[in-house]
Design a protein around this motif. Sequence first.
Motif, PDB file in Angstrom:
ATOM      1  N   ALA A  24      17.097  15.786  15.170  1.00 33.18           N
ATOM      2  CA  ALA A  24      18.079  15.134  16.033  1.00 33.18           C
ATOM      3  C   ALA A  24      17.993  13.628  15.824  1.00 33.18           C
ATOM      4  O   ALA A  24      16.921  13.039  15.990  1.00 33.18           O
ATOM      5  CB  ALA A  24      17.821  15.483  17.496  1.00 33.18           C
ATOM      6  N   SER A  25      19.094  12.986  15.441  1.00 32.55           N
ATOM      7  CA  SER A  25      19.119  11.547  15.219  1.00 32.55           C
ATOM      8  C   SER A  25      19.229  10.805  16.549  1.00 32.55           C
ATOM      9  O   SER A  25      19.928  11.242  17.466  1.00 32.55           O
ATOM     10  CB  SER A  25      20.304  11.162  14.332  1.00 32.55           C
ATOM     11  N   SER A  26      18.530   9.666  16.641  1.00 35.96           N
ATOM     12  CA  SER A  26      18.508   8.913  17.887  1.00 35.96           C
ATOM     13  C   SER A  26      18.391   7.429  17.599  1.00 35.96           C
ATOM     14  O   SER A  26      17.770   7.018  16.614  1.00 35.96           O
ATOM     15  CB  SER A  26      17.339   9.379  18.759  1.00 35.96           C
ATOM     16  N   ALA A  27      18.976   6.606  18.491  1.00 39.61           N
ATOM     17  CA  ALA A  27      18.858   5.156  18.370  1.00 39.61           C
ATOM     18  C   ALA A  27      17.488   4.673  18.819  1.00 39.61           C
ATOM     19  O   ALA A  27      17.050   3.590  18.422  1.00 39.61           O
ATOM     20  CB  ALA A  27      19.950   4.468  19.185  1.00 39.61           C
ATOM     21  N   LYS A  28      16.803   5.466  19.647  1.00 45.31           N
ATOM     22  CA  LYS A  28      15.486   5.083  20.163  1.00 45.31           C
ATOM     23  C   LYS A  28      14.520   6.246  20.010  1.00 45.31           C
ATOM     24  O   LYS A  28      14.943   7.412  20.028  1.00 45.31           O
ATOM     25  CB  LYS A  28      15.587   4.675  21.635  1.00 45.31           C
ATOM     26  N   GLY A  33       5.882  12.497  22.479  1.00 42.36           N
ATOM     27  CA  GLY A  33       6.130  13.407  21.370  1.00 42.36           C
ATOM     28  C   GLY A  33       6.228  12.682  20.048  1.00 42.36           C
ATOM     29  O   GLY A  33       5.614  11.633  19.841  1.00 42.36           O
ATOM     30  N   VAL A  34       7.058  13.222  19.148  1.00 45.26           N
ATOM     31  CA  VAL A  34       7.072  12.797  17.748  1.00 45.26           C
ATOM     32  C   VAL A  34       8.488  12.472  17.298  1.00 45.26           C
ATOM     33  O   VAL A  34       9.445  13.149  17.693  1.00 45.26           O
ATOM     34  CB  VAL A  34       6.480  13.912  16.856  1.00 45.26           C
ATOM     35  N   ALA A  35       8.605  11.443  16.483  1.00 44.96           N
ATOM     36  CA  ALA A  35       9.858  11.165  15.781  1.00 44.96           C
ATOM     37  C   ALA A  35       9.529  10.456  14.478  1.00 44.96           C
ATOM     38  O   ALA A  35       8.620   9.627  14.419  1.00 44.96           O
ATOM     39  CB  ALA A  35      10.797  10.315  16.627  1.00 44.96           C
ATOM     40  N   PHE A  36      10.264  10.811  13.436  1.00 40.86           N
ATOM     41  CA  PHE A  36      10.173  10.087  12.179  1.00 40.86           C
ATOM     42  C   PHE A  36      11.142   8.907  12.214  1.00 40.86           C
ATOM     43  O   PHE A  36      12.151   8.933  12.928  1.00 40.86           O
ATOM     44  CB  PHE A  36      10.512  11.000  10.997  1.00 40.86           C
ATOM     45  N   TYR A  37      10.802   7.865  11.445  1.00 39.73           N
ATOM     46  CA  TYR A  37      11.667   6.691  11.342  1.00 39.73           C
ATOM     47  C   TYR A  37      12.146   6.583   9.899  1.00 39.73           C
ATOM     48  O   TYR A  37      11.339   6.463   8.975  1.00 39.73           O
ATOM     49  CB  TYR A  37      10.901   5.420  11.731  1.00 39.73           C
ATOM     50  N   ARG A  38      13.462   6.635   9.709  1.00 50.09           N
ATOM     51  CA  ARG A  38      14.053   6.526   8.374  1.00 50.09           C
ATOM     52  C   ARG A  38      15.195   5.526   8.420  1.00 50.09           C
ATOM     53  O   ARG A  38      16.099   5.643   9.251  1.00 50.09           O
ATOM     54  CB  ARG A  38      14.564   7.887   7.889  1.00 50.09           C
ATOM     55  N   GLU A  47      20.928   4.879  14.066  1.00 49.48           N
ATOM     56  CA  GLU A  47      20.119   5.977  14.627  1.00 49.48           C
ATOM     57  C   GLU A  47      19.013   6.319  13.638  1.00 49.48           C
ATOM     58  O   GLU A  47      19.027   7.370  12.995  1.00 49.48           O
ATOM     59  CB  GLU A  47      20.982   7.200  14.927  1.00 49.48           C
ATOM     60  N   PRO A  48      18.014   5.433  13.505  1.00 50.08           N
ATOM     61  CA  PRO A  48      16.975   5.651  12.489  1.00 50.08           C
ATOM     62  C   PRO A  48      15.904   6.653  12.894  1.00 50.08           C
ATOM     63  O   PRO A  48      15.089   7.042  12.050  1.00 50.08           O
ATOM     64  CB  PRO A  48      16.380   4.262  12.323  1.00 50.08           C
ATOM     65  N   TRP A  49      15.860   7.056  14.159  1.00 47.16           N
ATOM     66  CA  TRP A  49      14.810   7.960  14.625  1.00 47.16           C
ATOM     67  C   TRP A  49      15.240   9.409  14.472  1.00 47.16           C
ATOM     68  O   TRP A  49      16.342   9.782  14.886  1.00 47.16           O
ATOM     69  CB  TRP A  49      14.460   7.664  16.080  1.00 47.16           C
ATOM     70  N   LEU A  50      14.395  10.219  13.858  1.00 44.08           N
ATOM     71  CA  LEU A  50      14.688  11.629  13.593  1.00 44.08           C
ATOM     72  C   LEU A  50      13.654  12.485  14.325  1.00 44.08           C
ATOM     73  O   LEU A  50      12.471  12.468  13.985  1.00 44.08           O
ATOM     74  CB  LEU A  50      14.643  11.908  12.092  1.00 44.08           C
ATOM     75  N   ALA A 281       6.644   7.085  11.342  1.00 46.20           N
ATOM     76  CA  ALA A 281       6.637   8.096  12.402  1.00 46.20           C
ATOM     77  C   ALA A 281       5.898   7.558  13.604  1.00 46.20           C
ATOM     78  O   ALA A 281       4.950   6.766  13.473  1.00 46.20           O
ATOM     79  CB  ALA A 281       5.982   9.380  11.919  1.00 46.20           C
ATOM     80  N   ILE A 282       6.339   7.983  14.777  1.00 45.69           N
ATOM     81  CA  ILE A 282       5.642   7.690  16.018  1.00 45.69           C
ATOM     82  C   ILE A 282       5.006   8.983  16.504  1.00 45.69           C
ATOM     83  O   ILE A 282       5.636  10.044  16.485  1.00 45.69           O
ATOM     84  CB  ILE A 282       6.592   7.075  17.069  1.00 45.69           C
ATOM     85  N   LEU A 283       3.737   8.896  16.880  1.00 45.96           N
ATOM     86  CA  LEU A 283       2.957  10.069  17.261  1.00 45.96           C
ATOM     87  C   LEU A 283       1.967   9.658  18.339  1.00 45.96           C
ATOM     88  O   LEU A 283       1.112   8.793  18.094  1.00 45.96           O
ATOM     89  CB  LEU A 283       2.216  10.631  16.038  1.00 45.96           C
ATOM     90  N   ASP A 284       2.106  10.260  19.517  1.00 48.87           N
ATOM     91  CA  ASP A 284       1.190   9.964  20.631  1.00 48.87           C
ATOM     92  C   ASP A 284       1.090   8.462  20.898  1.00 48.87           C
ATOM     93  O   ASP A 284       0.008   7.928  21.155  1.00 48.87           O
ATOM     94  CB  ASP A 284      -0.209  10.530  20.341  1.00 48.87           C
ATOM     95  N   GLY A 285       2.212   7.776  20.819  1.00 47.38           N
ATOM     96  CA  GLY A 285       2.242   6.351  21.107  1.00 47.38           C
ATOM     97  C   GLY A 285       1.829   5.461  19.957  1.00 47.38           C
ATOM     98  O   GLY A 285       1.965   4.241  20.036  1.00 47.38           O
TER      99      GLY A 285
END
Length: 337
Positions: A24-28, A33-38, A47-50, A281-285
């Motif tokens: 799911a693409s997101s602006a933030k 949880g987890v999101a990749f940044y591309r 919307e770089p956050w996946l 990627a963001i993981l556990d802060g």
Amino acid sequence: MSSDSFAFLDLADGRSLVGRGPFASSAKPPHDGVAFYRNDFGLTSTEPWLVPQHWEVVGRNEVAAFIAETDGVPTCNWEPPDASDFAAIFQEISAAIRTGTFEKTVPVVVERGTLEEPPGHRLLATAAGSEEPLLGYGFSDGISGFAGASPEQLFSITGTILKTMALAGTARTEERDVLAVDEKEIREHEYVAQSLVSKLGDIGRVRRGPRGIMELGSIVHFHTPIEVDLIGDESPAQLVRRLHPTPALGPLPRTPETLQQLIDWRRRLGTPEDFGAPFGAILDGEFHAIVAIRGLWWHHREVILPAGCGVIEASRLVNEWRELRLKREAVKARFGL
């Protein structure tokens, strides 16, 4: 985004984050949880956050099994790049340096190839399992993607500690002793290190480590570790914009005009838009981001292998062309191509 999509990123502690789509693409980024940044090199994505449908943290040597691609990499037929296109842009860069517009910039040459069959996720599986100091990364939707093993961490944030590095100056491993006293390569490295320190000085206490040499099999680089005790509360996205592109991949000085000129040169040479861009990627802060270099980009059977070189006033065309080939050969060896 396709349910067949897949992403992974090696973390600095020997683990890897793997994610399976649909994303799911997101602006933030999510609050937890987890999101990749591309993003692309110009950071134009809104919307770089996946956010992956499923994710897991595994050991580096477990990523390939998680991807579940057992076949080897398809054979590739390569077409050597045209030196004349690079030479023309090198001359334009040299002229811009003489007029004072640039102190340094980083053109990119691409080598194109055709795979015998579409690779699926096999190139991701091959990029996985990298040994330190390399950081494996990749993203694929089953048709298109990119994957590699980057020696360059853009930055990581754990608590209030930001870690980054200056990585510039290249030689063959057997020329390590010569690199250590090469004034041109030292000067190029110092451009990068000093620029990073200056960009970070107003957000915390900066500690610059000694310049050393990073060994990467067939090639070596100058490497300087940099840490910052953060005093503010800047977001990962804000820090990406502060640090990307570093002079290791971008222009010096970095202004909207010099950055746009570099992007124009990259496009004329057929560079993938997200080569040299941040992938993280963001993981556990915690946030971890690498510079997407030393990799392959593909669509169906067509594959692109980009490589960049830092050009300063002391640079010479034949030496830079040799460095570009050296970097491409290291990538081919990594992928068995």
